[in-house]
Scaffold this motif. Sequence first.
Motif, PDB file in Angstrom:
ATOM      1  N   TRP A 146     -14.843   6.439  -6.648  1.00 58.19           N
ATOM      2  CA  TRP A 146     -14.256   5.101  -6.750  1.00 58.19           C
ATOM      3  C   TRP A 146     -14.402   4.514  -8.152  1.00 58.19           C
TER       4      TRP A 146
ATOM      5  N   LEU B  20     -17.316   3.071  -9.319  1.00 57.36           N
ATOM      6  CA  LEU B  20     -18.137   1.860  -9.266  1.00 57.36           C
ATOM      7  C   LEU B  20     -19.184   1.868 -10.373  1.00 57.36           C
TER       8      LEU B  20
ATOM      9  N   GLU C 144     -10.511  -8.860  -8.797  1.00 59.85           N
ATOM     10  CA  GLU C 144     -10.561  -7.462  -9.239  1.00 59.85           C
ATOM     11  C   GLU C 144     -11.821  -6.852  -8.646  1.00 59.85           C
ATOM     12  N   TYR C 145     -11.641  -5.867  -7.755  1.00 60.26           N
ATOM     13  CA  TYR C 145     -12.790  -5.317  -7.023  1.00 60.26           C
ATOM     14  C   TYR C 145     -12.427  -3.919  -6.550  1.00 60.26           C
ATOM     15  N   LEU C 146     -13.019  -2.926  -7.200  1.00 58.61           N
ATOM     16  CA  LEU C 146     -12.736  -1.540  -6.801  1.00 58.61           C
ATOM     17  C   LEU C 146     -13.253  -1.300  -5.384  1.00 58.61           C
ATOM     18  N   PRO C 147     -12.531  -0.473  -4.620  1.00 57.17           N
ATOM     19  CA  PRO C 147     -11.438   0.446  -4.989  1.00 57.17           C
ATOM     20  C   PRO C 147     -10.044  -0.170  -4.869  1.00 57.17           C
ATOM     21  N   TRP C 148      -9.917  -1.526  -4.892  1.00 52.76           N
ATOM     22  CA  TRP C 148      -8.601  -2.132  -4.763  1.00 52.76           C
ATOM     23  C   TRP C 148      -7.893  -2.207  -6.113  1.00 52.76           C
ATOM     24  N   HIS C 149      -6.565  -2.310  -6.060  1.00 49.85           N
ATOM     25  CA  HIS C 149      -5.712  -2.468  -7.225  1.00 49.85           C
ATOM     26  C   HIS C 149      -6.040  -3.815  -7.880  1.00 49.85           C
ATOM     27  N   PRO C 150      -6.293  -3.847  -9.205  1.00 51.06           N
ATOM     28  CA  PRO C 150      -6.714  -5.104  -9.830  1.00 51.06           C
ATOM     29  C   PRO C 150      -5.680  -6.218  -9.738  1.00 51.06           C
TER      30      PRO C 150
ATOM     31  N   CYS D  70      -5.259  -7.378  -5.269  1.00 51.65           N
ATOM     32  CA  CYS D  70      -6.505  -7.489  -4.500  1.00 51.65           C
ATOM     33  C   CYS D  70      -6.789  -8.953  -4.232  1.00 51.65           C
TER      34      CYS D  70
ATOM     35  N   HIS E 194      -6.511   1.112  -5.436  1.00 47.92           N
ATOM     36  CA  HIS E 194      -6.246   1.512  -6.820  1.00 47.92           C
ATOM     37  C   HIS E 194      -5.540   2.870  -6.840  1.00 47.92           C
TER      38      HIS E 194
ATOM     39  N   VAL F 157      -7.821   5.901  -7.500  1.00 48.26           N
ATOM     40  CA  VAL F 157      -8.671   6.241  -6.352  1.00 48.26           C
ATOM     41  C   VAL F 157      -7.855   7.002  -5.312  1.00 48.26           C
TER      42      VAL F 157
END
Length: 844
Positions: free
Chosen positions: A546, A548, A684-690, A693, A715, A718
């Motif tokens: 991911w 992170l 903005e928070y992985l694993p989401w698309h910036p 999200c 993302h 990912v």
Amino acid sequence: MLISKNWITRLLANAGNEGFNPTDEELDAGFVRVGFETEGYAPLPETTGPLVIGRVKEIEELTGFKKPIRYCQVDIGQANGTGEPQGIICGARNFKEGDLVVVSLPGAVLPGGFAIAARETYDHISNGMMASAAELGLAQKSEGIITLDDASLPAGTAPGDDARAILGSDDTVFDVNVTPDRGYALSARGLTREIASAFDLRYTDVASDPSVAGIDVSVVPAPSGETIAVTVDPATKAKRFGLRTVEGIDPHAAAPFWMQRELMLAGIRSVNAATDVTNYVMLLTGQPMHAFDADKIAGGLHVRNAADGEEFETLDHVKRTLSAEDVVISDDNGIQSLAGVMGGTTSEISGGTVNVHFEAATWDALTVARTARRHKLSSEASRRFERGVDPALVEVALDIACALLTQIAGGTVAAGRTLVGGVETRTAIAMRAARPSELVGVEYPRETVVRRLEEVGCAVEGDGEELQVTPPTWRTDITVPVELVEEVVRLEGLDEIPLVLPTPRGGRGLSPLQRRRRAVTHALAYSGYAEIIPTPFIANDTFDTWGLDADDPRRKTVKVQNPLDADYGVLGTTLLPSMLEAVGRNVARGRADVAVYSVAQTSEKRADVSPLPSVAERPSAEVIAELIESLPEQHLHAATVAVGNAELAGPWGAGRGYDWSDAVDAAQVVARACGVELAVAAAEYLPWHPGRCAELSVRGADGANVVVGHAGELHPQVLERLGLPARTCAMEIDLTAIPLEERFPAPRLSAFPLLNQDIALVVDEAVAAEDVRRTLEEGAGELVEAVQLFDVYRSDALGESKKSLAFGLAFRAPDRTLTEEEASEARLAAAELAKQRHGAEMRG
């Protein structure tokens, strides 16, 4: 344990219960009544026709055949109608002229349908057969025929008499299932005690009065001095060790048939007189013993731990490599026995043994159990030592064994006796006489409680309600009052406890947390998502995939010490890894449209190592608190993952794929099920698309917003690493973080009409629609009932980086019908606040 019914009834009859002769079914029910299930019982196979006692008068050795054959003349009295000796062919070698044998005459049918008839064989007519124990169904196999001892037969027994009474053919063998905590019951002593309680019979302990088993120990002299020197190392944990010697026995003497019979029915073969005595004493009392050839022992005996790698040959003629944890008995020549498990070949009893050392000991149960398993050598002795043997039996067993051996093989008992270690005094347990009644709900009078505890072997003191109960030495499983209660209830009969269901207390069904979980589950299912149960284990490199940060809280995973799969050795702090793998498997198998959800727990590490409190005493409150604080923190999460089409293409239209808004909508479904309002903001928070999200938050108890989850599209990088389709959407919410308020439905129905007005505001592209909606809701005041976004419009005419947001406002007053003027005034107030905060301009 295998035990014959006749042995039990004979011991109880000798204790003063003449006439006690239950049926097989009654005896089986008696075992069950006191808590001992049986694996079954089976009567001895029946032999029909003439089966008589015979005396061998003459033996003729036949030659010229492939194996030794004997032609015997056997006196069977008048059983053949003539009184003349009966000529019988026999190949056994374990009898001589003058011996009493069992003869099946022509017309007899042995177990298995084997019919006996006169027949010519080896050039002679054989009129019958001298029978072995196996042929009569007394044993699985036997060497040689049955020989009887004149001294052990009833007075007046003569050749030609029926042999069935002497053989005990009218008998049943019971297979009693003895639980691991009841080692004392692996003996006739223990089982007769239980049957006496089951049928309210008198009981005499064979350990205190061996005459109840027909054994006269008065022939054994009182001990004087030591037999030989014995040293016991404390590291062996051996509790007691005893030794006594019988000198000058007849090395050719054999155990009498009555003893061999009990051994055979218990599944133990007869070996020789000394060994048979040790096995019989073990079956009778529960104390395993060992017999050494005294002339093969050099010097004294030393009980010690084996040297690591030391070799020793056991009686089964297997050479074993010992461990330092094994306990052995050795002399000056080396190891003579593997303590508590099996003796060795060096000093075993042989056909020339005339002097015998009898050994009885109390070994550490755990040490014996580990040794038996380490060497894959389970024996009758180890089975008993593993479950606990009465330490007070050592000297009793030695005296009984010496008395039996001198009765069988002659000889004298040496005056010396070596005895190392003593019997620990049991601590009294305080218990109120009313305690069994209070716990079980059945009235047990004080006299019943005392009587039952004394039947178990306890010493009970105390005249009033408070009892001081001292458990017997053989009941190591009784240590606390509730175990005394169990004994009273068990012996009084579990079937006497009425089957009355307790009246349930009135309640409100599921707890609020359970209702919320069920509401979330149902809501997501009704929204079209399919439930899956993800594994709690995630791949070790999940968060590296991911991308992170090293300090991301989701990396605080709990490592599993012994994982099923080494690559999946941590517990997940999020549900998404397992769910994404499940979706990937479905997509790989051709299922392009997938929408799944799960409601499950996650685990987050709070401490690297948990404290290990001592088991010797109850941990303190501080230690318990520290232990609890070290446990992983577990939260309940709800998550969804969707790929493919949300709406399929067809005659009704072109269809629509899942996008970020579907993930946010799933979050709103969860929030409504929880009864909270969800705030949505870009994040903005992985694993989401910036850029796709949404941060999900709710109002906490202190009024501040608390982030509880995220939703949107994942993302692209990912998704590429995981092999998932582009624009896969996901949502995850921490349900534990959402405040729980128990709300009861109380709808308010207004009699006044709703007044709807619309407003369109032009704002900068960067301004979030949710922020504008909340501002309008605040600015419109108490009259507004709902504010909802229904259109977003973009055009060059609005200006660069501008958008138009259209909201529907619903107004209602609780006590009157609103006018258009009042609603318009509230609408303008809302627009003014939006202008102040967001620079919003109203569109015409």
